[in-house]
Structure formats: C-alpha cells, structure tokens
Design a protein around this motif. Structure first.
Motif, mmCIF file in Angstrom:
data_model
loop_
_atom_site.group_PDB
_atom_site.id
_atom_site.type_symbol
_atom_site.label_atom_id
_atom_site.label_comp_id
_atom_site.label_asym_id
_atom_site.label_seq_id
_atom_site.Cartn_x
_atom_site.Cartn_y
_atom_site.Cartn_z
ATOM 1 N N ARG A 140 0.824 -1.210 0.000
ATOM 2 C CA ARG A 140 0.000 0.000 0.000
ATOM 3 C C ARG A 140 0.857 1.258 0.000
ATOM 4 O O ARG A 140 0.571 2.223 -0.710
ATOM 5 N N ASN A 143 2.588 1.995 -3.323
ATOM 6 C CA ASN A 143 1.647 2.497 -4.325
ATOM 7 C C ASN A 143 1.060 3.864 -3.976
ATOM 8 O O ASN A 143 0.670 4.608 -4.883
ATOM 9 N N ARG A 149 8.308 5.949 -0.936
ATOM 10 C CA ARG A 149 9.101 5.670 -2.136
ATOM 11 C C ARG A 149 10.388 6.476 -2.141
ATOM 12 O O ARG A 149 11.431 5.990 -2.581
#
Length: 237
Positions: A140, A143, A149
């Motif tokens: 999760r 994304n 990230r």
C-alpha cells in the motif's frame, strides 16, 4: 493476532554469511598461502580470491535465480580475477576489490535512476519480518506514499555513494601503501564503510520506512476492530 515466520532468521543468515566468507576467508587464506606455504604475494592473493568467487557462483546455481546485485557481483568478481591473473600485478589484485565496490555502487545508483532501487531486495525482509500485515502495508505504501518511495530510493543512494567512496579509498591505498598492509587494511576499510552505510541508511531511510510500516499496519488494524461497549437499549413495556 499476527504470526511471524522464520524469514527474519533466514534473511540474517543470507546477509551475514556471504560477508564472512568474502572477508574472513580471503584474509586468512592470504596469510596461510604467503607465510605458511611460502607462495608469492600474487599467488597468495590469487588463491585467496577463489573461495569468494566459487561461493558466489554456487549460490546462483543452488538458488537457480539471482537478483541484480548478486549477478553484478558475480560478473565483476570473475572479470577482475581473470584480468589480475593476466597482469600478474599484486597491487591490481588489491585494487580489483575496489573495482567490485565501484561497479556495484554505480549499478545501485543506476537502478535508482531507472526506478528500481536495487537495495530494496535486501532491506525489505528486515522491515517486513515475514509478517503478512506488514507485507500488505508495504504494498500500500509503495503504491500510495511518495515519502515511502523517496525513502526507498534514499536507502539505495546511500549504499551506492558509500561503495563508491570505499572504492576511492582502497584504490589510493593499493598504490600508495605496501601490499601486506593493504591486505588487512582493505578489510578494515570495508568494515568501516559497511558500518557507515548501515548507520546512515538506517537513519535516513530504513528507520523512517519502518515507522511508516508500523503506523500503516496499526491504522488498518484499528479500522478492522469493531467498536466495543455498544449501548443496550432496554424496551420497557
């Protein structure tokens, strides 16, 4: 209730086992061949490099698969060993270890540019710890969280820079210090670089990612818990 598998233990074994083979065995065998068997410096360096090369190849064959980092290490080890045999230069034998670090470092940085941070494969098992809920939380966050990230990329960037820095220091040492000194000092430099990499990458990336994973897991668990203490309305006739 969550159940942990044996993945963390396996991950630690796979992480530290190769490091022990790549550092302790070459260092000990170098002095064994040179001082114990009286071989030349070049021969001692060459033979002490065989075990790590065989270990890397065996791991790839045994597991029938290799991630990008493992394949890169194998390629650089084989090529550098062949070049060292051809040149017959003991200092090049020492410098080739720096070449390994530099190529791996460049490969890691390139993987970040391409959007597939190479070091994630080694970091993820440590953070997920084989817990299903954390595995789902990882998916999760990858994304849906830019911060997660970004931290993932920072982790690989730190290791790429550390390995390139180690390369520079060891190349300078290989051609300015004595061969005997660099045999043991090279391992010290590598150990310091690894320690620095763990410290900085943990503070800037792995630590924040772990906290985000825990928070994401708890938030989902909270949503799934049914409210307790529902009032009971008594109807009096």
């Amino acid at each position: 209730m969550t159940t942990q598998t044996s993945k963390p233990r396996t991950s630690k074994k796979n992480t530290f086992g190769p490091l022990i083979v790549d550092v302790a065995v070459p260092l000990g065998s170098y002095y064994l061949f040179k001082d114990g068997f009286g071989t030349s410096t070049f021969a001692a360096l060459a033979w002490s490099s065989v075990v790590p090369a065989v270990r890397t190849l065996w791991s790839a064959v045994k597991e029938r698969s290799a991630n990008g980092l493992a394949a890169l290490i194998l390629l650089v080890n084989v090529v550098s060993l062949l070049l060292s045999f051809v040149s017959g230069d003991p200092r090049l034998m020492l410098a080739k270890d720096s070449g390994v670090s530099s190529v791996i470092g460049i490969g890691i940085l390139a993987s970040v540019v391409l959007g597939r941070p190479m070091m994630t494969a080694g970091m993820k098992p440590w953070l997920v710890k084989g817990i299903v809920e954390r595995e789902a939380a990882w998916a999760r966050l990858v994304n849906g969280s830019a911060a997660f990230r970004r931290a993932e990329r920072v982790f690989s960037v730190v290791w790429g820079v550390v390995l390139l820095g180690e390369c520079v220091v060891r190349v300078v040492g290989a051609y300015t210090l004595s061969v005997d000194t660099m045999v043991w000092l090279g391992s010290v430099i590598m150990a310091v670089a690894m320690g620095l990499g763990f410290l900085v990458s943990g503070a800037l990336a792995a630590g924040p990612m772990a906290r985000m994973l825990i928070a994401e897991t708890k938030s989902v668990e909270t949503e799934l818990v049914e409210p307790a203490g529902t009032p009971v309305v008594a109807v009096v006739g």
